[in-house]
Scaffold this motif. Sequence first.
Motif, PDB file in Angstrom:
ATOM      1  N   ASN A 118      -8.264  15.972   5.466  1.00 28.85           N
ATOM      2  CA  ASN A 118      -8.443  15.306   6.021  1.00 28.85           C
ATOM      3  C   ASN A 118      -7.721  13.955   7.101  1.00 28.85           C
ATOM      4  O   ASN A 118      -8.002  13.218   6.143  1.00 28.85           O
ATOM      5  N   SER A 119      -7.673  13.675   8.074  1.00 24.73           N
ATOM      6  CA  SER A 119      -6.562  12.132   8.668  1.00 24.73           C
ATOM      7  C   SER A 119      -8.021  11.209   8.206  1.00 24.73           C
ATOM      8  O   SER A 119      -7.048   9.130   8.168  1.00 24.73           O
ATOM      9  N   GLU A 120      -8.914  10.793   8.579  1.00 21.82           N
ATOM     10  CA  GLU A 120      -9.659   9.613   8.415  1.00 21.82           C
ATOM     11  C   GLU A 120      -9.610   9.690   7.218  1.00 21.82           C
ATOM     12  O   GLU A 120      -9.609   8.645   6.950  1.00 21.82           O
ATOM     13  N   LEU A 121     -10.124  10.229   6.074  1.00 25.62           N
ATOM     14  CA  LEU A 121     -10.112   9.935   5.058  1.00 25.62           C
ATOM     15  C   LEU A 121      -9.286   9.993   4.338  1.00 25.62           C
ATOM     16  O   LEU A 121      -8.866   9.279   3.594  1.00 25.62           O
ATOM     17  N   ALA A 122      -7.635  10.518   4.641  1.00 25.56           N
ATOM     18  CA  ALA A 122      -6.380  10.178   3.740  1.00 25.56           C
ATOM     19  C   ALA A 122      -5.730   8.467   4.416  1.00 25.56           C
ATOM     20  O   ALA A 122      -5.303   8.071   3.679  1.00 25.56           O
ATOM     21  N   ASP A 123      -6.461   7.998   5.751  1.00 24.77           N
ATOM     22  CA  ASP A 123      -6.289   6.387   6.152  1.00 24.77           C
ATOM     23  C   ASP A 123      -6.430   5.846   5.343  1.00 24.77           C
ATOM     24  O   ASP A 123      -6.373   4.304   4.952  1.00 24.77           O
ATOM     25  N   LYS A 124      -7.681   5.855   4.428  1.00 23.85           N
ATOM     26  CA  LYS A 124      -8.307   5.156   4.242  1.00 23.85           C
ATOM     27  C   LYS A 124      -8.778   5.296   2.163  1.00 23.85           C
ATOM     28  O   LYS A 124      -8.947   4.363   1.483  1.00 23.85           O
ATOM     29  N   VAL A 125      -8.191   6.635   1.883  1.00 24.57           N
ATOM     30  CA  VAL A 125      -8.086   6.575   0.482  1.00 24.57           C
ATOM     31  C   VAL A 125      -6.304   6.704   0.286  1.00 24.57           C
ATOM     32  O   VAL A 125      -5.520   7.223   0.387  1.00 24.57           O
ATOM     33  N   ASP A 126      -6.075   5.880  -0.775  1.00 20.92           N
ATOM     34  CA  ASP A 126      -4.404   5.603  -1.527  1.00 20.92           C
ATOM     35  C   ASP A 126      -4.501   6.759  -2.707  1.00 20.92           C
ATOM     36  O   ASP A 126      -5.186   6.964  -3.968  1.00 20.92           O
ATOM     37  N   ILE A 127      -3.564   7.504  -2.690  1.00 20.72           N
ATOM     38  CA  ILE A 127      -3.678   8.850  -4.076  1.00 20.72           C
ATOM     39  C   ILE A 127      -2.507   8.763  -4.549  1.00 20.72           C
ATOM     40  O   ILE A 127      -1.406   9.034  -3.900  1.00 20.72           O
ATOM     41  N   LEU A 128      -2.388   8.909  -5.414  1.00 21.09           N
ATOM     42  CA  LEU A 128      -1.063   7.867  -6.574  1.00 21.09           C
ATOM     43  C   LEU A 128      -1.011   9.897  -7.657  1.00 21.09           C
ATOM     44  O   LEU A 128      -2.009  10.258  -7.879  1.00 21.09           O
ATOM     45  N   SER A 129       0.447  10.184  -7.543  1.00 17.60           N
ATOM     46  CA  SER A 129       0.380  11.139  -8.432  1.00 17.60           C
ATOM     47  C   SER A 129       1.710  10.508  -9.737  1.00 17.60           C
ATOM     48  O   SER A 129       2.814   9.571  -9.472  1.00 17.60           O
ATOM     49  N   THR A 130       1.270  11.537 -10.910  1.00 16.82           N
ATOM     50  CA  THR A 130       1.841  11.167 -12.271  1.00 16.82           C
ATOM     51  C   THR A 130       2.045  12.602 -12.570  1.00 16.82           C
ATOM     52  O   THR A 130       1.412  13.609 -12.939  1.00 16.82           O
ATOM     53  N   ARG A 131       3.270  12.474 -12.737  1.00 14.61           N
ATOM     54  CA  ARG A 131       3.635  13.729 -13.551  1.00 14.61           C
ATOM     55  C   ARG A 131       2.962  13.974 -15.232  1.00 14.61           C
ATOM     56  O   ARG A 131       3.680  12.859 -15.950  1.00 14.61           O
ATOM     57  N   GLN A 132       2.472  15.058 -15.716  1.00 11.17           N
ATOM     58  CA  GLN A 132       2.160  15.072 -17.240  1.00 11.17           C
ATOM     59  C   GLN A 132       2.685  16.285 -17.745  1.00 11.17           C
ATOM     60  O   GLN A 132       3.239  17.600 -17.011  1.00 11.17           O
ATOM     61  N   ARG A 133       3.667  16.742 -18.612  1.00 16.93           N
ATOM     62  CA  ARG A 133       3.789  17.789 -19.573  1.00 16.93           C
ATOM     63  C   ARG A 133       2.584  18.252 -20.513  1.00 16.93           C
ATOM     64  O   ARG A 133       2.356  17.715 -21.143  1.00 16.93           O
ATOM     65  N   LYS A 134       2.695  19.203 -20.282  1.00 16.54           N
ATOM     66  CA  LYS A 134       1.287  19.806 -20.777  1.00 16.54           C
ATOM     67  C   LYS A 134       1.585  21.308 -21.897  1.00 16.54           C
ATOM     68  O   LYS A 134       2.102  21.833 -21.268  1.00 16.54           O
ATOM     69  N   TYR A 135       1.162  20.616 -22.576  1.00 16.67           N
ATOM     70  CA  TYR A 135       0.448  21.913 -24.159  1.00 16.67           C
ATOM     71  C   TYR A 135      -0.215  22.596 -24.573  1.00 16.67           C
ATOM     72  O   TYR A 135      -1.376  22.050 -24.258  1.00 16.67           O
ATOM     73  N   TYR A 136       0.389  23.503 -24.025  1.00 16.04           N
ATOM     74  CA  TYR A 136      -0.022  25.175 -24.924  1.00 16.04           C
ATOM     75  C   TYR A 136      -0.429  24.816 -26.053  1.00 16.04           C
ATOM     76  O   TYR A 136       0.121  25.067 -27.051  1.00 16.04           O
ATOM     77  N   ASP A 137      -1.985  25.642 -26.536  1.00 20.36           N
ATOM     78  CA  ASP A 137      -2.384  25.469 -28.227  1.00 20.36           C
ATOM     79  C   ASP A 137      -1.818  24.308 -28.258  1.00 20.36           C
ATOM     80  O   ASP A 137      -0.628  24.015 -30.374  1.00 20.36           O
ATOM     81  N   SER A 138      -1.468  22.832 -28.574  1.00 18.61           N
ATOM     82  CA  SER A 138      -1.171  21.949 -28.805  1.00 18.61           C
ATOM     83  C   SER A 138      -1.550  20.834 -30.376  1.00 18.61           C
ATOM     84  O   SER A 138      -0.262  20.997 -30.655  1.00 18.61           O
ATOM     85  N   LYS A 139      -2.048  21.946 -30.578  1.00 15.42           N
ATOM     86  CA  LYS A 139      -3.044  21.181 -32.112  1.00 15.42           C
ATOM     87  C   LYS A 139      -1.071  22.180 -33.093  1.00 15.42           C
ATOM     88  O   LYS A 139      -1.047  21.827 -34.112  1.00 15.42           O
ATOM     89  N   GLU A 140      -1.908  23.526 -32.613  1.00 13.37           N
ATOM     90  CA  GLU A 140      -1.470  24.852 -33.481  1.00 13.37           C
ATOM     91  C   GLU A 140       0.510  24.410 -33.735  1.00 13.37           C
ATOM     92  O   GLU A 140       1.215  24.775 -34.345  1.00 13.37           O
ATOM     93  N   MET A 141       1.332  24.452 -32.167  1.00 14.06           N
ATOM     94  CA  MET A 141       2.859  23.670 -32.086  1.00 14.06           C
ATOM     95  C   MET A 141       3.120  22.835 -32.512  1.00 14.06           C
ATOM     96  O   MET A 141       4.247  23.036 -32.021  1.00 14.06           O
ATOM     97  N   PHE A 142       2.690  21.790 -32.845  1.00 15.54           N
ATOM     98  CA  PHE A 142       2.960  20.266 -33.047  1.00 15.54           C
ATOM     99  C   PHE A 142       3.911  20.135 -33.566  1.00 15.54           C
ATOM    100  O   PHE A 142       4.956  20.147 -33.626  1.00 15.54           O
ATOM    101  N   SER A 143       4.101  20.863 -35.356  1.00 16.55           N
ATOM    102  CA  SER A 143       4.894  20.915 -36.048  1.00 16.55           C
ATOM    103  C   SER A 143       6.109  21.317 -34.874  1.00 16.55           C
ATOM    104  O   SER A 143       7.381  20.909 -35.420  1.00 16.55           O
ATOM    105  N   VAL A 144       6.280  22.166 -34.179  1.00 22.61           N
ATOM    106  CA  VAL A 144       7.197  22.884 -33.212  1.00 22.61           C
ATOM    107  C   VAL A 144       7.804  22.716 -33.021  1.00 22.61           C
ATOM    108  O   VAL A 144       9.228  22.034 -32.003  1.00 22.61           O
ATOM    109  N   ILE A 145       6.811  22.502 -31.963  1.00 21.93           N
ATOM    110  CA  ILE A 145       7.132  21.615 -30.497  1.00 21.93           C
ATOM    111  C   ILE A 145       7.574  19.823 -30.309  1.00 21.93           C
ATOM    112  O   ILE A 145       8.369  19.447 -29.442  1.00 21.93           O
TER     113      ILE A 145
END
Length: 565
Positions: A118-145
Amino acid sequence: MFVQSEKTQGISNRIYTLQLFFLVMSLVLILQCFNLQMINYRHYNDLSLHNYLKATSIMPSRGKIVDRNGHLLVENKVNFSAKVTKKNRPLIESILKEKTHSDLVPLSHKTTIKIKENSELADKVDILSTRQRKYYDSKEMFSVIGYGSFYGQEFKPALGIEKYYDDILKGQPGYDLLKVSARGSLEKTGKSIPPVNGATVTLTIDRDLQKFVHKTLRVSKGAVVVMNPNNGEVLALVSQPSLDSNQIPNMYQNNNPLLKKNQPEFNRVISGLISPGSTIKPIIALSALENNVIKRSYRIQDHGHYVVANHVFHDWVPKGHGIVDLEKAIMVSCDTYFYILAKKMGINLISNAFSEFGLGQKTGIDLPNESSGLVPTPEWKQFNRGASWYVGDTIITTIGQGALLSTPIQLACVTALISNEGFYYVPHLLKGTTDISGHQHQPSHIKKVIRDYDPKHYELIKRSMKKVISDPNGTGHYYFRNRSYSVAGKTGTTQITSHHSQRADAPIPLHLENHSLFIGYAPVDHPQVIVVTIVENSELSAATVSRKILDFYFKHMVNNDEIKL
């Protein structure tokens, strides 16, 4: 008199014309150089200083991590958020259908697309993007990963596979060559080097087994390693306490006290130094046989204690075990038998045996921060403690106490050496890599061999370890009743403090409770799997945990029964 022909005259005219042309061009070139270097020097010098080429980095996508069966464990995600100002706050709140008091609000993928389209919304709202490392079964795999975080465009690994294989996972950055004008604007030159994305790392870990081990080891402090003795592949590796890899960066920002409690980032499998207790008695027995200290038939009368230099060393059974030969000594874990072996062997022979079986040195597992452990010697004690070595030091070392320290991964290698009768493969977590072109690479298995021992001596030790489980008097029999597979193993206990000095009815503080250990392999005749379990302060029996793990292994990984976690 010589007269030129018309042909010769024509050639002379052409040469004259050509000479005149080069003369004029040379004058023009000289005048232009004079103009550039003398008259307009400052103008063109300013232009050259204010126009230059700039190379900007194009960051690659970090590689994924999957388990041995292709289950996704780690990938990259992009998070979107909207910048909130006084002017656009009502608009953003109407989009999100909720009030917001933050200057930056997270956006779902669906909402982000809605705003951008939506060009009207896009002109009024600044969108920022950030990169993230996503871990699955993150607690179980913590000792390894392990874990890591993006700081801007750069990823910084902190622990585990993320750190050890960072060079493979991170890829190679690319570059865009841009022209910067005098006014600071960037112009594309059309020249660039594309980035090379990181390779996908495939682990030897079995996700379902790892999750089961983590679920089973419900203790404050403990460690389990499950390994294939035929190639060194680590199937599961769990250290407790654990953390959620996805939450650690925020925990550091908020100074979360859990980061300090019980050292959750400390990997007990590879760095946890603990006295191995009776689990190393098979090494002592094997060395005593191999070096002709005793015969296979050597036996003693155990009265429950052994006296050396007016000091009494007690067996764990106060009344003793009666007549004990080598096989029974391992089966019932008779301390007195090994006290006598210690006196016969001496510390030099004992420490050499420990070193030969890999204690006191790193295994080479592909994880950062592995500890070497410690094999004490008279020289070590003199240098570090300024004291002499006594027979009593030798005696307690022989039953895996005193200054002798090992890690669970070292004990896994010791178990492999016994089950394989003289060799083991360096434990590892990397099964292979796949680059962006689909090319696969599998590392070779590194085989370590110790000197040849008499096969009959191995046979006796392995038979004794089998009886630890199968014989009703064996120290591990109770925990492995009614099983469908054969097991050879050795139980162990590490004493934190002497309990003889405490009142019988006095409660023992948890941090002074003994540690419980178990090493084992199965099946006995054709070993497929090794399990090493350590439970600190005996919240749970290590043999109980190991039994559950082996049951799971043979039911779900060998027989392929349906898994319900």
